[in-house]
Design an enzyme around this catalytic site. Structure first.
Site, mmCIF file in Angstrom:
data_model
loop_
_atom_site.group_PDB
_atom_site.id
_atom_site.type_symbol
_atom_site.label_atom_id
_atom_site.label_comp_id
_atom_site.label_asym_id
_atom_site.label_seq_id
_atom_site.Cartn_x
_atom_site.Cartn_y
_atom_site.Cartn_z
ATOM 1 C CG HIS A 120 -2.272 0.641 0.948
ATOM 2 N ND1 HIS A 120 -2.467 1.592 -0.017
ATOM 3 C CD2 HIS A 120 -3.491 0.444 1.528
ATOM 4 C CE1 HIS A 120 -3.718 1.982 -0.025
ATOM 5 N NE2 HIS A 120 -4.375 1.279 0.905
ATOM 6 C CG ASP B 182 -3.117 5.274 -3.867
ATOM 7 O OD1 ASP B 182 -2.454 5.108 -2.824
ATOM 8 O OD2 ASP B 182 -3.021 6.272 -4.607
#
Length: 443
Positions: free
Chosen positions: A414, A418
């Site tokens: 992450h 995204d």
């Protein structure tokens, strides 16, 4: 060279053995060979070690300085040709074979199995030759005494004549066909019974009920390295997993239609892995962050796709790399994956086969996995997990139908991707697999 006194002692031992054993001439020969075997072994070691060349543990890689000596393929006295495998060293990444630098004879092993050996350490000694050298074992069996002592001849003369005749008598002739026919035949069933009675089976004793025994096995270097890498990934990456379902009907129909033709013309089995690899390379070009990595405070984007394919081996999971997969079609990818898988199962992978990699595919479905969250292979940013195909009821055009469904998972870092990018990547892969013709239309 050994002294004359040592040789004389060997001769006297042989003479003593011949006098105390029936059949003096035969036992004299055997006794001399047995005593001479000690002499030839001593001569072999004393004369050959001085002329032997020492072979050291080879350079394995920049990051590898030591390993575990797993096994010796050759022993002292064995004759080897150039490049013959002599030893295997296990490292935390691959198994390294140590080969003979020249043709010759192994004269000394300088380490034991399971020892930790370092690069540059003396490993074994070899004497150069053209393969005509004789090992100690061969010398003892081929060398014959030139002349027997007078005492042994006298012992033969003192034996009774009937014993001498028995020695010289030829072996009894083989039975003729008529004798075979007249002799009673044993039924096959009774032969089996006799054979089973002569060699009774000895089954292993069963474990006692309620046993609480424990067995401790030392972890091999590869398993230790895998454990270290997996924990490192959990500690560093901000891992998150997203799932999707793929209708495999179209791909399965295509495979069923063309697999025999592909196998006949190209000698390769058409599987699902090549389709997923091709779909991922196309999706990675649209979502470049899934093919990137973090190095320090920089993001490294790549124009190429080096696809790491997870392969299970007895020693652990390895990920050989298909280089420049973005330029390959189905068949080229399938051939490369098959070749790397064979090398992995045969423990023939090199560091070059596993170095690098920008994206990983792991197919746990071949073992029956239905769901799972794969772990990122750092420094990569994402890994795709394939699972088993199961028939499920789904809604198609307002109707409930049964379709073969595969659940796929994308675990991503992450810090780089995204949620929108990760989900888009997985949807693109799903679209390509559900309609493989789209892959032909992709730019």
């Amino acid at each position: 060279m050994l002294s004359k006194r040592v040789i004389a002692i060997a001769r006297s031992r042989a003479l003593f053995a011949s006098r105390h054993t029936p059949g003096s001439a035969v036992s004299m020969s055997k006794g001399w060979n047995a005593a001479a075997s000690h002499v030839t072994r001593a001569q072999f070691h004393s004369s050959h070690l001085l002329q032997a060349e020492t072979v050291k543990v080879p350079q394995m890689a920049e990051s590898i300085s030591e390993g575990t000596l797993r096994s010796w393929a050759k022993q002292v006295g064995d004759i080897v040709e150039i490049d013959d495998e002599v030893a295997t060293i296990e490292t935390d990444k691959i198994d390294v074979t140590v080969n003979a630098p020249m043709a010759g004879t192994i004269v000394e092993l300088l380490a034991n199995e399971e020892d930790t050996v370092s690069v540059g350490q003396d490993l074994f000694r070899i004497e150069a030759g053209d393969g005509a050298a004789i090992t100690p074992k061969e010398q003892t069996t081929t060398e014959e005494p030139k002349e027997l002592p007078d005492s042994s001849k006298k012992a033969d003369a003192e034996e009774p004549k009937d014993q001498q005749v028995e020695k010289a008598a030829p072996p009894p002739p083989a039975p003729s066909e008529a004798d075979k026919k007249s002799s009673p035949q044993v039924p096959k069933e009774s032969k089996k019974e006799l054979k089973s009675e002569s060699k009774p089976a000895t089954p292993a004793p069963p474990k006692p009920p309620g046993s609480r025994n424990e067995t401790r096995v030392k972890m091999n270097r590869m398993r230790l390295r895998i454990a270290e890498r997996l924990k490192e990934s959990q500690n560093i990456a901000a891992s998150l997993t997203t799932f999707n379902e793929i209708d495999m009907s179209s791909l399965m129909d295509m495979r069923k239609k063309y697999k025999d033709e592909v196998l006949k013309e190209h000698d390769v089995k058409l599987g699902f892995m090549s389709a997923f690899a091709r779909a991922c390379t196309l999706a990675l070009q649209e979502i470049p962050a899934a093919n990137a990595s973090i190095e320090g405070d920089e993001i490294v984007y790549r124009d190429y796709v080096d696809l790491s394919v997870a392969v299970a081996t007895p020693k652990g999971l390895v990920t050989p790399v298909v280089r420049n997969a973005e330029n390959m079609g189905f068949l080229a990818i399938e051939k490369e994956i098959a070749a790397l898988g064979k090398k992995a199962r045969d423990n023939k992978l090199t560091l070059e086969d596993m170095a690098g990699g920008s994206f990983t595919i792991s197919n746990g479905g071949v073992f029956g996995s239905l769901y799972g969250t794969p772990i990122i292979n750092l420094p990569q940013s994402a890994v795709l997990g394939m699972h088993a195909i199961k028939e499920k009821p789904v809604v198609v055009n307002g109707q409930i139908v049964i379709r073969p469904i595969m659940v796929v998972a994308l675990t991503y870092d992450h810090r780089l991707l995204d949620g929108r990018e990760a989900v888009t990547f997985l949807v693109r892969v799903r679209d390509y697999i559900e309609d493989p013709r789209k892959m032909l239309l992709a730019p």
